[in-house]
Motif scaffolding. Structure first.
Motif, PDB file in Angstrom:
ATOM      1  N   TYR A 112      -5.773  -0.001   0.457  1.00 44.65           N
ATOM      2  CA  TYR A 112      -5.692   1.177  -0.408  1.00 44.65           C
ATOM      3  C   TYR A 112      -7.089   1.555  -0.897  1.00 44.65           C
ATOM      4  CZ  TYR A 112      -2.942   4.333  -3.319  1.00 44.65           C
ATOM      5  OH  TYR A 112      -2.348   5.448  -3.869  1.00 44.65           O
ATOM      6  N   ASP A 136       0.830  -1.207   0.000  1.00 49.02           N
ATOM      7  CA  ASP A 136       0.000   0.000   0.000  1.00 49.02           C
ATOM      8  C   ASP A 136       0.864   1.258   0.000  1.00 49.02           C
ATOM      9  OD1 ASP A 136      -2.113  -1.768   0.199  1.00 49.02           O
ATOM     10  OD2 ASP A 136      -2.895  -0.979   2.090  1.00 49.02           O
ATOM     11  N   HIS A 137       1.908   1.252   0.815  1.00 51.22           N
ATOM     12  CA  HIS A 137       2.780   2.433   0.911  1.00 51.22           C
ATOM     13  C   HIS A 137       3.493   2.700  -0.415  1.00 51.22           C
ATOM     14  CE1 HIS A 137       5.440   5.421   2.600  1.00 51.22           C
ATOM     15  NE2 HIS A 137       6.510   4.697   2.299  1.00 51.22           N
ATOM     16  N   ARG A 170       1.117   4.274  -2.841  1.00 52.19           N
ATOM     17  CA  ARG A 170       0.850   5.688  -2.544  1.00 52.19           C
ATOM     18  C   ARG A 170       1.982   6.573  -3.047  1.00 52.19           C
ATOM     19  NH1 ARG A 170      -2.648   8.694  -2.967  1.00 52.19           N
ATOM     20  NH2 ARG A 170      -3.991   7.289  -1.729  1.00 52.19           N
ATOM     21  N   SER A 228     -10.633   8.823  -5.437  1.00 57.09           N
ATOM     22  CA  SER A 228      -9.308   8.647  -4.827  1.00 57.09           C
ATOM     23  C   SER A 228      -8.254   8.177  -5.825  1.00 57.09           C
ATOM     24  CB  SER A 228      -9.372   7.603  -3.690  1.00 57.09           C
ATOM     25  OG  SER A 228     -10.221   8.053  -2.654  1.00 57.09           O
ATOM     26  N   GLN A 240       1.585   6.719  -6.877  1.00 61.02           N
ATOM     27  CA  GLN A 240       0.462   7.540  -7.337  1.00 61.02           C
ATOM     28  C   GLN A 240       0.767   9.025  -7.165  1.00 61.02           C
ATOM     29  OE1 GLN A 240      -3.469   6.447  -5.967  1.00 61.02           O
ATOM     30  NE2 GLN A 240      -4.333   8.455  -6.465  1.00 61.02           N
ATOM     31  N   ASP A 241       1.382   9.381  -6.060  1.00 65.35           N
ATOM     32  CA  ASP A 241       1.690  10.790  -5.812  1.00 65.35           C
ATOM     33  C   ASP A 241       2.730  11.335  -6.780  1.00 65.35           C
ATOM     34  OD1 ASP A 241      -0.098  10.724  -3.734  1.00 65.35           O
ATOM     35  OD2 ASP A 241       1.407  10.674  -2.148  1.00 65.35           O
TER      36      ASP A 241
END
Length: 405
Positions: free
Chosen positions: A393, A179-180, A183, A399, A186-187
């Motif tokens: 997530y 999940d991390h 993220r 989102s 995606q960022d």
């Protein structure tokens, strides 16, 4: 989990748990009227002993008897590595090199001699000889023994279906880092971003974060790959379920299908998402909503006591009700743990009964030629009642939108 003399628990399976696995397999041999089993698959060897190694052309084999005795066949170059990882197991049977290292003997003849010198009885194996990899060539075990070798694959892999509390804890931790990594990726995605460079940069940063947070508790179990990984493919290429990367920048209007996973104690997680760059079109929103409904159906259908086929049937019923059956390319999911895909499968022809402790991906996909693919995947634990999503997530469309500027 293994507890060192001081400090927090190391994130790996304990020697006691490996011993328990071997004891259960020995009992299954007794129940099946088998005297011993030869295990060639590297992941199965690791599952039963805790010996993780780089599988090459050099055969490695575990022999387990119905009374629980262990003999390991190894190339001499792995002997010290084995002793370091498995100090509780007997010294191995070693050979100088493959295909013989000047000995004039193929390594599997050494294994056959050992088996012939043991007490008579029926022999099983997960494979009739070492698996062909990296140029390996060798005789079938049955040919060397001049007797049938019984199929023992299910004896081991059926044990692997139900995860122990320690395995579940490792996969739960792996999900956290998958999940991390996702993220971070995606960022970092912006118009013009290259799939490969963004994916690898996010994977490397997530790995740095994992190693910092877990410290000495993290115990690598492989020579290759990172413990936190993420990637994506973009555009119409996503209409292929296993599409390859493009060497091109992300563009406004692109659909992205992502993948992310962690590896902790040798155990993997799975996370996939469908995203969109900029304002989504009505067509995208329609197919995204259908995919999400199909995944919701899979999450609701995965319950102990049902069969894998029944779970798949529920998902397909939802997709059929939306008139989109022609867009299905694969089944709803698969089990996993030490491997990314394991038995059983959420498939119309897999009638395995779902049990508490099983872990599956739930990933029904819809693939629209010329437009895009639509697939979320989550790591899901079968509980006593219902199922628990371990990858946390976000799944909703707002989102998962990437700004177009």
């Amino acid at each position: 989990m293994t507890e060192p003399a001081t400090g927090p628990a190391r994130l790996e399976i304990s020697r006691a748990e490996h011993a328990g696995r071997r004891a259960r397999l020995a009992q299954r041999l007794q129940d099946s009227g088998l005297s011993r089993i030869c295990v060639f698959g590297p992941v199965r060897v690791a599952y039963l002993t805790g010996f993780h190694f780089a599988a090459t052309e050099r055969p490695v084999a575990l022999v387990l008897t119905d009374t629980g005795d262990v003999t390991m066949l190894l190339p001499a170059l792995e002997a010290e590595h084995y002793a370091h990882q498995c100090p509780d197991l007997p010294e191995p049977l070693t050979y100088p090199e493959y295909p013989g290292g000047g000995s004039g003997r193929h390594p599997l003849t050494l294994l056959a001699d050992h088996l012939r010198a043991s007490r008579p009885g029926r022999v099983a194996a997960d494979h009739d000889g070492y698996e062909n990899r990296w140029g390996y060539r060798g005789p079938a075990l049955s040919a060397l023994l001049e007797q049938p070798v019984h199929d023992g694959l299910a004896l081991i892999d059926d044990l692997r279906m139900i995860k122990s509390p320690a395995e579940i804890a490792l996969i739960r931790e792996a999900c956290r880092w998958g999940d991390h990594a996702h993220r971070l990726m995606q960022d970092a995605i912006t118009p013009g971003a290259n799939e490969l460079t963004v994916s690898h940069a996010a994977s490397l940063q997530a790995t740095r974060d994992l190693l910092t947070a877990l410290g000495d508790r993290y115990v690598p179990k492989a020579r290759e790959g990172l413990p936190a990984n993420t990637m994506f493919i973009s555009g119409a290429n996503t209409a292929h379920p296993h599409g390859l990367h493009r060497n091109a920048g992300v563009q406004p209007g692109d659909v992205l299908v992502t993948g992310a996973y962690g590896v902790v104690g040798g155990y993997e997680s799975e996370l996939e998402r469908t995203m969109h760059v900029g304002e989504p079109t009505p067509d995208f929103e329609r197919y995204f909503a259908a995919m999400l409904a199909a995944q919701d159906a899979g999450l609701a259908a995965l319950r102990a006591g049902r069969t894998c086929a029944e779970v798949e049937a529920d998902v397909r019923e939802v997709i059929a009700g939306l008139g989109l059956t022609h867009l299905i390319r694969h089944h709803t999911g698969h089990a996993f743990g030490l491997e990314g895909h394991e038995h059983p499968f959420l498939d119309l022809d897999d009638h395995t009964v779902v049990e508490p402790g099983m872990i599956f991906s739930i990933e029904p996909g819809l693939y629209v030629p010329g437009l895009a693919g639509f697939r979320h995947s989550d790591t899901v634990l079968v509980a006593e009642r219902g199922a628990e999503r371990l990858s946390l997530y976000p799944r909703d469309l707002p989102s998962l939108l990437i700004p177009a500027h």
